[in-house]
Every structure is written in C-alpha cells, then in structure tokens.
Design a protein around this motif. Structure first.
Motif, mmCIF file in Angstrom:
data_model
loop_
_atom_site.group_PDB
_atom_site.id
_atom_site.type_symbol
_atom_site.label_atom_id
_atom_site.label_comp_id
_atom_site.label_asym_id
_atom_site.label_seq_id
_atom_site.Cartn_x
_atom_site.Cartn_y
_atom_site.Cartn_z
ATOM 1 N N UNK A 1 0.812 -1.222 0.000
ATOM 2 C CA UNK A 1 0.000 0.000 0.000
ATOM 3 C C UNK A 1 0.841 1.266 0.000
ATOM 4 N N UNK A 2 2.102 1.175 0.458
ATOM 5 C CA UNK A 2 2.962 2.352 0.537
ATOM 6 C C UNK A 2 3.650 2.671 -0.796
ATOM 7 N N UNK A 3 3.523 1.794 -1.776
ATOM 8 C CA UNK A 3 4.169 2.036 -3.074
ATOM 9 C C UNK A 3 3.444 3.131 -3.838
ATOM 10 N N UNK A 4 4.217 3.942 -4.549
ATOM 11 C CA UNK A 4 3.567 4.897 -5.446
ATOM 12 C C UNK A 4 3.193 4.168 -6.731
ATOM 13 N N UNK A 5 2.594 4.888 -7.657
ATOM 14 C CA UNK A 5 2.046 4.245 -8.849
ATOM 15 C C UNK A 5 3.122 3.584 -9.707
ATOM 16 N N UNK A 6 4.249 4.258 -9.911
ATOM 17 C CA UNK A 6 5.313 3.684 -10.718
ATOM 18 C C UNK A 6 5.949 2.488 -10.022
ATOM 19 N N UNK A 7 6.145 2.572 -8.716
ATOM 20 C CA UNK A 7 6.696 1.448 -7.969
ATOM 21 C C UNK A 7 5.777 0.236 -8.055
ATOM 22 N N UNK A 8 4.484 0.489 -8.057
ATOM 23 C CA UNK A 8 3.509 -0.593 -8.173
ATOM 24 C C UNK A 8 3.659 -1.315 -9.499
ATOM 25 N N UNK A 9 3.805 -0.559 -10.596
ATOM 26 C CA UNK A 9 3.958 -1.186 -11.907
ATOM 27 C C UNK A 9 5.267 -1.958 -12.004
ATOM 28 N N UNK A 10 6.328 -1.422 -11.432
ATOM 29 C CA UNK A 10 7.617 -2.129 -11.455
ATOM 30 C C UNK A 10 7.521 -3.436 -10.670
ATOM 31 N N UNK A 11 6.928 -3.374 -9.481
ATOM 32 C CA UNK A 11 6.820 -4.568 -8.649
ATOM 33 C C UNK A 11 5.925 -5.624 -9.293
ATOM 34 N N UNK A 12 4.826 -5.177 -9.916
ATOM 35 C CA UNK A 12 3.919 -6.124 -10.564
ATOM 36 C C UNK A 12 4.614 -6.825 -11.726
ATOM 37 N N UNK A 13 5.373 -6.070 -12.527
ATOM 38 C CA UNK A 13 6.093 -6.677 -13.646
ATOM 39 C C UNK A 13 7.167 -7.627 -13.140
ATOM 40 N N UNK A 14 7.915 -7.219 -12.129
ATOM 41 C CA UNK A 14 8.962 -8.085 -11.592
ATOM 42 C C UNK A 14 8.366 -9.398 -11.079
ATOM 43 N N UNK A 15 7.234 -9.311 -10.394
ATOM 44 C CA UNK A 15 6.581 -10.514 -9.875
ATOM 45 C C UNK A 15 6.147 -11.419 -11.018
ATOM 46 N N UNK A 16 5.612 -10.834 -12.087
ATOM 47 C CA UNK A 16 5.204 -11.628 -13.242
ATOM 48 C C UNK A 16 6.404 -12.309 -13.887
ATOM 49 N N UNK A 17 7.514 -11.590 -14.018
ATOM 50 C CA UNK A 17 8.708 -12.172 -14.627
ATOM 51 C C UNK A 17 9.218 -13.354 -13.814
ATOM 52 N N UNK A 18 9.208 -13.207 -12.491
ATOM 53 C CA UNK A 18 9.639 -14.306 -11.625
ATOM 54 C C UNK A 18 8.705 -15.506 -11.789
#
Length: 212
Positions: free
Chosen positions: A98-115
C-alpha cells in the motif's frame, strides 16, 4: 521437469464451468495435483498430444479419479487456464504494498510476473494454445489482466502520479509490453538474467518515455 509449485495457489475457479468442486481437503489436494501435472503435460506436449491417461499416471492417481473432477480433457484445460490466470494475479498482488507509489507498483507487478513466468515457462505455450482450444478462456485471461492494469493506472491518476487521460488503450499497451518482456527474459532468457533490472528498465520507459 518437476511439477510447478505455487505456495499461495488456491484451486482456482473450481466451482466455475464444468470442474467439479471437491468437498474434502484430500479432494482439493488431488485436484491441485491434477492441475499441476496437467501444466507439465500440456506444456511439454501441447493440448492435442497430451492424454488423460498420461496425466493421471504422472499424478499417481487412478484414471477413474480424473472423472471425479473433470468430464473431459477440454474441461481440465479450461480449468488450467483459469488457474494460471489466478496465479498470475496472485503473484502480482503479493508483491504490492500500500505504501508504493504508482510507478513502484507497476515495477513490482512486472517483476513478480517475470519471476512467475521464469518458474512456470509452460504458461506461455498453454495460454497461446488456449486461443485455439478455448478462445473464451484465452480472451478472459488477457481481458482480466488489462482490467487490473487499467484500475492501477486510474488509481495512479487519482493520486496525481499519472496523467488523467490513461485508460483501456494504455492498459493493453502496457500489458503487451509486459507479455513480450516476459517471453524474452523469463522464458527465453537464462537463469542469470537480472529480472529486477529488466523490470526497472521497463519502468523507466513508463516514467521517462523514449523521446529526447
């Protein structure tokens, strides 16, 4: 190839379509095993070459047990596509804070998908084959992802971090980028590929664009 392991996986959408809902914990474990083994079987052989008897042998269950949960191989395939869609969603959600900003959210979501894609390379073959085996599941898979991305974009706009005019087109464009990045670096890449750096570079493209 070992069976794919997803620690947080639920038996997704078992109550939907023509999958028969297990009533016991043992039944849920058996259904989970059939789905995991089916992912290997369909991933290695494709839908048409895979067989119910081979899946049950690999799962270590009787042929009759299969029909406790599914009426046909097609029903199992549909359940597997739904299950994989649910796992993609769960992997992204588990990486967000919840503390992530919008860009951090997109980066984390993509990283999780790649993993996730690196650990479950078979997802690309299975989802691609769904376009012909079960078009409705194929379309639902991508529409679901695009809707979640669009919701995140609108949330970022409400927070003043993204432009206000972002919507469906941008969501599908972003999803397309993510899918092909996953193909290149999670599926075709080697174990040494730095997926965190890949996600960061894609995120930079979102924040800075490509114009000088």
């Amino acid at each position: 190839m070992d069976a794919p392991k997803v620690s947080s996986t639920k038996v997704a959408n078992a109550e939907a379509g023509d999958t028969k809902t297990p009533r016991t914990e043992r039944g849920r474990r058996t259904l989970r095993k059939l789905l995991d083994v089916a992912a290997i079987e369909f991933g290695e052989k494709g839908f048409h070459e895979a067989s119910v008897s081979s899946i049950t042998r690999r799962a270590g269950v009787a042929l009759g047990t299969f029909y406790t949960y599914f009426d046909t191989k097609d029903a199992l395939f549909r359940a597997l596509v739904n299950d994989m869609s649910d796992n993609v969603k769960s992997s992204a959600r588990s990486a967000l804070d919840d503390d992530m900003n919008a860009l951090e959210t997109e980066r984390a979501a993509l990283h999780a998908f790649l993993e996730f894609a690196r650990d479950h390379k078979e997802i690309y073959r299975i989802i691609d084959e769904a376009e012909f085996v079960d078009p409705a599941s194929y379309r639902a898979h991508y529409e679901g992802i695009a809707q979640r991305i669009e919701m995140r974009l609108k949330s970022g706009a409400e927070a003043g971090e993204f432009r206000q005019d972002l919507g469906e087109v941008e969501a599908w464009a972003l999803m397309g980028m993510n899918v092909f990045i996953g193909l290149r670096y999670a599926v075709w890449g080697d174990a040494k590929s730095d997926l965190e750096d890949v996600a960061a570079r894609a995120n930079r493209l979102l924040s800075e664009g490509i114009a000088t």
